[in-house]
Design a protein around this motif. Structure first.
Motif, PDB file in Angstrom:
ATOM      1  N   ASN A  38     112.859  67.669  57.047  1.00  0.00           N
ATOM      2  CA  ASN A  38     112.596  68.104  55.682  1.00  0.00           C
ATOM      3  C   ASN A  38     112.634  69.623  55.647  1.00  0.00           C
ATOM      4  O   ASN A  38     111.955  70.273  56.436  1.00  0.00           O
ATOM      5  N   GLY A  40     111.865  71.347  52.843  1.00  0.00           N
ATOM      6  CA  GLY A  40     111.015  71.801  51.754  1.00  0.00           C
ATOM      7  C   GLY A  40     111.692  71.622  50.415  1.00  0.00           C
ATOM      8  O   GLY A  40     111.045  71.404  49.407  1.00  0.00           O
ATOM      9  N   THR A  43     115.497  66.467  51.966  1.00  0.00           N
ATOM     10  CA  THR A  43     115.344  65.763  53.234  1.00  0.00           C
ATOM     11  C   THR A  43     116.713  65.296  53.694  1.00  0.00           C
ATOM     12  O   THR A  43     117.461  64.711  52.914  1.00  0.00           O
ATOM     13  N   ASP A  99     103.039  57.965  48.790  1.00  0.00           N
ATOM     14  CA  ASP A  99     104.015  58.448  49.759  1.00  0.00           C
ATOM     15  C   ASP A  99     105.385  57.913  49.352  1.00  0.00           C
ATOM     16  O   ASP A  99     105.614  56.705  49.371  1.00  0.00           O
ATOM     17  N   SER A 102     109.649  61.460  52.069  1.00  0.00           N
ATOM     18  CA  SER A 102     109.212  62.799  52.474  1.00  0.00           C
ATOM     19  C   SER A 102     108.449  63.525  51.368  1.00  0.00           C
ATOM     20  O   SER A 102     108.014  64.649  51.561  1.00  0.00           O
ATOM     21  N   GLN A 104     105.131  63.647  48.941  1.00  0.00           N
ATOM     22  CA  GLN A 104     103.777  63.151  48.696  1.00  0.00           C
ATOM     23  C   GLN A 104     103.430  63.493  47.252  1.00  0.00           C
ATOM     24  O   GLN A 104     103.428  64.664  46.874  1.00  0.00           O
ATOM     25  N   SER A 150     107.237  72.938  46.699  1.00  0.00           N
ATOM     26  CA  SER A 150     107.804  72.900  48.047  1.00  0.00           C
ATOM     27  C   SER A 150     107.087  73.878  48.949  1.00  0.00           C
ATOM     28  O   SER A 150     106.706  74.969  48.526  1.00  0.00           O
ATOM     29  N   GLU A 151     106.920  73.481  50.191  1.00  0.00           N
ATOM     30  CA  GLU A 151     106.446  74.376  51.231  1.00  0.00           C
ATOM     31  C   GLU A 151     107.514  74.407  52.312  1.00  0.00           C
ATOM     32  O   GLU A 151     108.586  73.831  52.134  1.00  0.00           O
ATOM     33  N   ASP A 153     108.150  72.916  55.191  1.00  0.00           N
ATOM     34  CA  ASP A 153     108.750  71.660  55.643  1.00  0.00           C
ATOM     35  C   ASP A 153     108.122  70.449  54.966  1.00  0.00           C
ATOM     36  O   ASP A 153     108.148  69.352  55.482  1.00  0.00           O
ATOM     37  N   ARG A 154     107.562  70.650  53.777  1.00  0.00           N
ATOM     38  CA  ARG A 154     106.898  69.568  53.049  1.00  0.00           C
ATOM     39  C   ARG A 154     107.231  69.662  51.562  1.00  0.00           C
ATOM     40  O   ARG A 154     107.524  70.742  51.060  1.00  0.00           O
ATOM     41  N   TYR A 156     105.638  68.303  47.737  1.00  0.00           N
ATOM     42  CA  TYR A 156     104.517  67.700  47.028  1.00  0.00           C
ATOM     43  C   TYR A 156     104.894  67.564  45.557  1.00  0.00           C
ATOM     44  O   TYR A 156     105.682  68.353  45.033  1.00  0.00           O
TER      45      TYR A 156
END
Length: 171
Positions: A38, A40, A43, A99, A102, A104, A150-151, A153-154, A156
């Motif tokens: 991922n 951010g 994916t 979930d 990738s 959340q 986005s962060e 590698d995540r 939300y």
């Protein structure tokens, strides 16, 4: 939404991999490190083809060689307004977390239809309309993305189920 992207990755190989099978080692390393990762923003779902591998450059002091690999990949990038399916991972009084691969997502109390109430006395805690709709940990659910963050590698999101055809999926 799914897209076909052309991407680039720098792969470092240990000298023990140098030899006639170096291209297969580079390809395996690319698959291992990138597939399912991922960034951010998206994916990487599946790497289709590595179509260009540069000549190796030796990294001074280590003996490793760096290769720049250009490849095509199928990526998933969520958008506002997109409808996704997911699994409820946590239920709290303020809403519940879903979930979606990738991503959340959080569905807050204000984004849940008014007929569905929180039942803290149930085991496990759940959101229910005391009829057929029960939302608890492990429930498969369909939601609509309202906002994304986005962060490194995540990913939300904030989502809703206050529209037609959204909510728990009947098995």
């Amino acid at each position: 939404m799914f897209f076909l992207y052309e991407l680039e990755k720098t792969i470092q190989l240990h000298p023990s991999y140098f030899g006639p099978l170096i291209r297969s080692h580079i390809h395996r390393e690319l698959l291992t490190k990138e597939e399912g990762s991922n960034t951010g923003k998206y994916t990487i779902v599946c790497i289709l083809d590595s179509f260009e591998i540069s000549d190796g450059q030796v990294v001074p002091g280590t003996g490793y060689a760096e290769y720049i690999v250009h490849y095509k990949a199928v990526v998933w990038r969520p958008f506002r307004g997109e409808i996704v399916d997911g699994v409820v991972t946590s239920v709290i009084r303020a809403g519940f977390f879903v979930d979606c691969g990738s991503l959340q997502a959080f569905v807050g109390r204000g984004m849940i239809p008014s007929e569905i109430k929180f039942d803290a006395n149930a085991t496990p805690p759940q959101w229910t309309d005391n009829a057929e709709q029960v939302i608890e940990k492990g429930t498969q659910i369909r939601i609509k993305i309202k906002g994304l963050r986005s962060e490194m590698d995540r990913m939300y999101g904030v989502a809703t189920m206050k529209e037609d055809y959204l909510g728990p999926l009947v098995a």
